[in-house]
Design a protein around this motif. Structure first.
Motif, PDB file in Angstrom:
ATOM      1  N   ASP A  28       0.837  -1.205   0.000  1.00 60.93           N
ATOM      2  CA  ASP A  28       0.000   0.000   0.000  1.00 60.93           C
ATOM      3  C   ASP A  28       0.869   1.251   0.000  1.00 60.93           C
ATOM      4  O   ASP A  28       0.609   2.206  -0.740  1.00 60.93           O
ATOM      5  N   ARG A  29       1.905   1.242   0.819  1.00 61.63           N
ATOM      6  CA  ARG A  29       2.809   2.397   0.893  1.00 61.63           C
ATOM      7  C   ARG A  29       3.521   2.626  -0.444  1.00 61.63           C
ATOM      8  O   ARG A  29       3.696   3.755  -0.878  1.00 61.63           O
ATOM      9  N   ARG A  30       3.906   1.543  -1.081  1.00 63.14           N
ATOM     10  CA  ARG A  30       4.566   1.650  -2.387  1.00 63.14           C
ATOM     11  C   ARG A  30       3.600   2.281  -3.400  1.00 63.14           C
ATOM     12  O   ARG A  30       3.985   3.189  -4.153  1.00 63.14           O
ATOM     13  N   LEU A  31       2.353   1.839  -3.409  1.00 61.22           N
ATOM     14  CA  LEU A  31       1.356   2.431  -4.304  1.00 61.22           C
ATOM     15  C   LEU A  31       1.172   3.921  -4.014  1.00 61.22           C
ATOM     16  O   LEU A  31       1.086   4.739  -4.930  1.00 61.22           O
ATOM     17  N   LEU A  32       1.120   4.277  -2.739  1.00 60.86           N
ATOM     18  CA  LEU A  32       0.946   5.683  -2.369  1.00 60.86           C
ATOM     19  C   LEU A  32       2.135   6.528  -2.806  1.00 60.86           C
ATOM     20  O   LEU A  32       1.967   7.646  -3.301  1.00 60.86           O
ATOM     21  N   ARG A  33       3.354   6.003  -2.638  1.00 67.29           N
ATOM     22  CA  ARG A  33       4.539   6.735  -3.090  1.00 67.29           C
ATOM     23  C   ARG A  33       4.505   6.942  -4.601  1.00 67.29           C
ATOM     24  O   ARG A  33       4.804   8.020  -5.104  1.00 67.29           O
ATOM     25  N   LEU A  34       4.143   5.889  -5.325  1.00 65.77           N
ATOM     26  CA  LEU A  34       4.056   5.990  -6.787  1.00 65.77           C
ATOM     27  C   LEU A  34       3.012   7.022  -7.208  1.00 65.77           C
ATOM     28  O   LEU A  34       3.254   7.821  -8.115  1.00 65.77           O
ATOM     29  N   LEU A  35       1.873   7.024  -6.548  1.00 62.46           N
ATOM     30  CA  LEU A  35       0.827   7.998  -6.859  1.00 62.46           C
ATOM     31  C   LEU A  35       1.268   9.417  -6.533  1.00 62.46           C
ATOM     32  O   LEU A  35       0.955  10.350  -7.273  1.00 62.46           O
ATOM     33  N   GLN A  36       1.963   9.589  -5.414  1.00 56.82           N
ATOM     34  CA  GLN A  36       2.436  10.931  -5.068  1.00 56.82           C
ATOM     35  C   GLN A  36       3.452  11.438  -6.075  1.00 56.82           C
ATOM     36  O   GLN A  36       3.469  12.625  -6.396  1.00 56.82           O
ATOM     37  N   ASP A  37       4.293  10.541  -6.573  1.00 54.84           N
ATOM     38  CA  ASP A  37       5.292  10.944  -7.561  1.00 54.84           C
ATOM     39  C   ASP A  37       4.641  11.363  -8.875  1.00 54.84           C
ATOM     40  O   ASP A  37       5.107  12.289  -9.540  1.00 54.84           O
ATOM     41  N   ASP A  38       3.554  10.667  -9.256  1.00 55.10           N
ATOM     42  CA  ASP A  38       2.860  10.983 -10.507  1.00 55.10           C
ATOM     43  C   ASP A  38       1.399  10.567 -10.387  1.00 55.10           C
ATOM     44  O   ASP A  38       1.050   9.421 -10.704  1.00 55.10           O
ATOM     45  N   PRO A  39       0.531  11.479  -9.949  1.00 60.27           N
ATOM     46  CA  PRO A  39      -0.882  11.143  -9.760  1.00 60.27           C
ATOM     47  C   PRO A  39      -1.617  10.768 -11.048  1.00 60.27           C
ATOM     48  O   PRO A  39      -2.697  10.189 -10.996  1.00 60.27           O
ATOM     49  N   ALA A  40      -1.042  11.077 -12.198  1.00 66.47           N
ATOM     50  CA  ALA A  40      -1.710  10.775 -13.465  1.00 66.47           C
ATOM     51  C   ALA A  40      -1.417   9.361 -13.957  1.00 66.47           C
ATOM     52  O   ALA A  40      -1.934   8.950 -14.999  1.00 66.47           O
ATOM     53  N   ARG A  41      -0.624   8.607 -13.227  1.00 71.96           N
ATOM     54  CA  ARG A  41      -0.307   7.241 -13.646  1.00 71.96           C
ATOM     55  C   ARG A  41      -1.566   6.395 -13.718  1.00 71.96           C
ATOM     56  O   ARG A  41      -2.441   6.477 -12.877  1.00 71.96           O
ATOM     57  N   GLY A  42      -1.610   5.544 -14.711  1.00 69.61           N
ATOM     58  CA  GLY A  42      -2.714   4.600 -14.839  1.00 69.61           C
ATOM     59  C   GLY A  42      -2.508   3.410 -13.923  1.00 69.61           C
ATOM     60  O   GLY A  42      -1.403   3.165 -13.422  1.00 69.61           O
ATOM     61  N   VAL A  43      -3.570   2.648 -13.746  1.00 69.55           N
ATOM     62  CA  VAL A  43      -3.511   1.482 -12.860  1.00 69.55           C
ATOM     63  C   VAL A  43      -2.499   0.475 -13.373  1.00 69.55           C
ATOM     64  O   VAL A  43      -1.761  -0.137 -12.597  1.00 69.55           O
ATOM     65  N   GLY A  44      -2.421   0.307 -14.681  1.00 72.07           N
ATOM     66  CA  GLY A  44      -1.461  -0.647 -15.250  1.00 72.07           C
ATOM     67  C   GLY A  44      -0.028  -0.282 -14.918  1.00 72.07           C
ATOM     68  O   GLY A  44       0.774  -1.143 -14.531  1.00 72.07           O
ATOM     69  N   ASP A  45       0.299   0.986 -15.040  1.00 72.60           N
ATOM     70  CA  ASP A  45       1.651   1.460 -14.719  1.00 72.60           C
ATOM     71  C   ASP A  45       1.929   1.309 -13.227  1.00 72.60           C
ATOM     72  O   ASP A  45       3.012   0.873 -12.826  1.00 72.60           O
ATOM     73  N   LEU A  46       0.958   1.669 -12.410  1.00 70.94           N
ATOM     74  CA  LEU A  46       1.117   1.502 -10.958  1.00 70.94           C
ATOM     75  C   LEU A  46       1.340   0.036 -10.613  1.00 70.94           C
ATOM     76  O   LEU A  46       2.219  -0.289  -9.802  1.00 70.94           O
ATOM     77  N   ALA A  47       0.542  -0.827 -11.206  1.00 69.15           N
ATOM     78  CA  ALA A  47       0.652  -2.268 -10.929  1.00 69.15           C
ATOM     79  C   ALA A  47       2.039  -2.779 -11.301  1.00 69.15           C
ATOM     80  O   ALA A  47       2.679  -3.494 -10.514  1.00 69.15           O
ATOM     81  N   GLU A  48       2.504  -2.388 -12.482  1.00 74.15           N
ATOM     82  CA  GLU A  48       3.818  -2.845 -12.940  1.00 74.15           C
ATOM     83  C   GLU A  48       4.926  -2.409 -11.988  1.00 74.15           C
ATOM     84  O   GLU A  48       5.776  -3.203 -11.593  1.00 74.15           O
ATOM     85  N   HIS A  49       4.915  -1.131 -11.582  1.00 75.00           N
ATOM     86  CA  HIS A  49       5.965  -0.616 -10.708  1.00 75.00           C
ATOM     87  C   HIS A  49       5.827  -1.102  -9.264  1.00 75.00           C
ATOM     88  O   HIS A  49       6.805  -1.088  -8.516  1.00 75.00           O
TER      89      HIS A  49
END
Length: 151
Positions: free
Chosen positions: A6-27
């Motif tokens: 969850d924290r990793r997802l939140l960090r990724l979203l904070q870095d780029d809120p426009a990321r799609g779910v697919g990109d978030l999932a991959e990273h």
């Protein structure tokens, strides 16, 4: 309780809120379905309140920022509620905070220039109900303004 994923997802979203779910999932090392379920849970529990565009109002021609520290006449029973309701109607008041202590309310006001600020102050701020005292702090510089959380 948040786990490391969850924290990793939140960090990724904070870095780029426009990321799609697919990109978030991959990273994040998740399937798209897993990432979506976790994001939905984070939204449902209120951890993620939303995704928004942050517009630089300075780039839109607003050059003056003033923080008004307001002390209310608390002998009036509905002083807080009435002031807050009236302040919400002033478009140039972009933030309202309440406090316990000497200062009751802080109004964050923007204006196009000092002449515009004087108009806003005279026509809108001074007409707000139940104000006993106002202290104006004109913004000079922002040293740090961080919305990113260390998750």
């Amino acid at each position: 309780m948040l786990d490391d994923t969850d924290r990793r997802l939140l960090r990724l979203l904070q870095d780029d809120p426009a990321r799609g779910v697919g990109d978030l999932a991959e990273h994040a090392g998740l399937s798209v379905a897993q990432a979506q379920r976790r994001l939905d849970k984070l939204k449902d529990t209120g951890v993620i309140r939303g995704t928004r565009a942050v517009i630089d109002w300075r780039a839109m021609g607003w050059t003056v920022e003033v923080s008004l520290r307001v002390t209310l006449d608390k002998t009036q029973q509905n002083a807080f509620d009435e002031l807050l309701a009236a302040a919400r109607k002033v478009p140039e008041v972009i933030e309202i905070q309440t406090f316990l202590g000497k200062v009751d309310v802080r109004l964050y006001v923007i204006a196009r220039d000092m002449k515009d600020y004087q108009r806003i102050y005279r026509d809108h701020i001074l007409t707000l109900p139940h104000i006993a005292d106002i202290e104006a702090l004109v913004h000079v510089a922002t040293v740090k303004a961080e919305e990113w959380l260390p998750v």
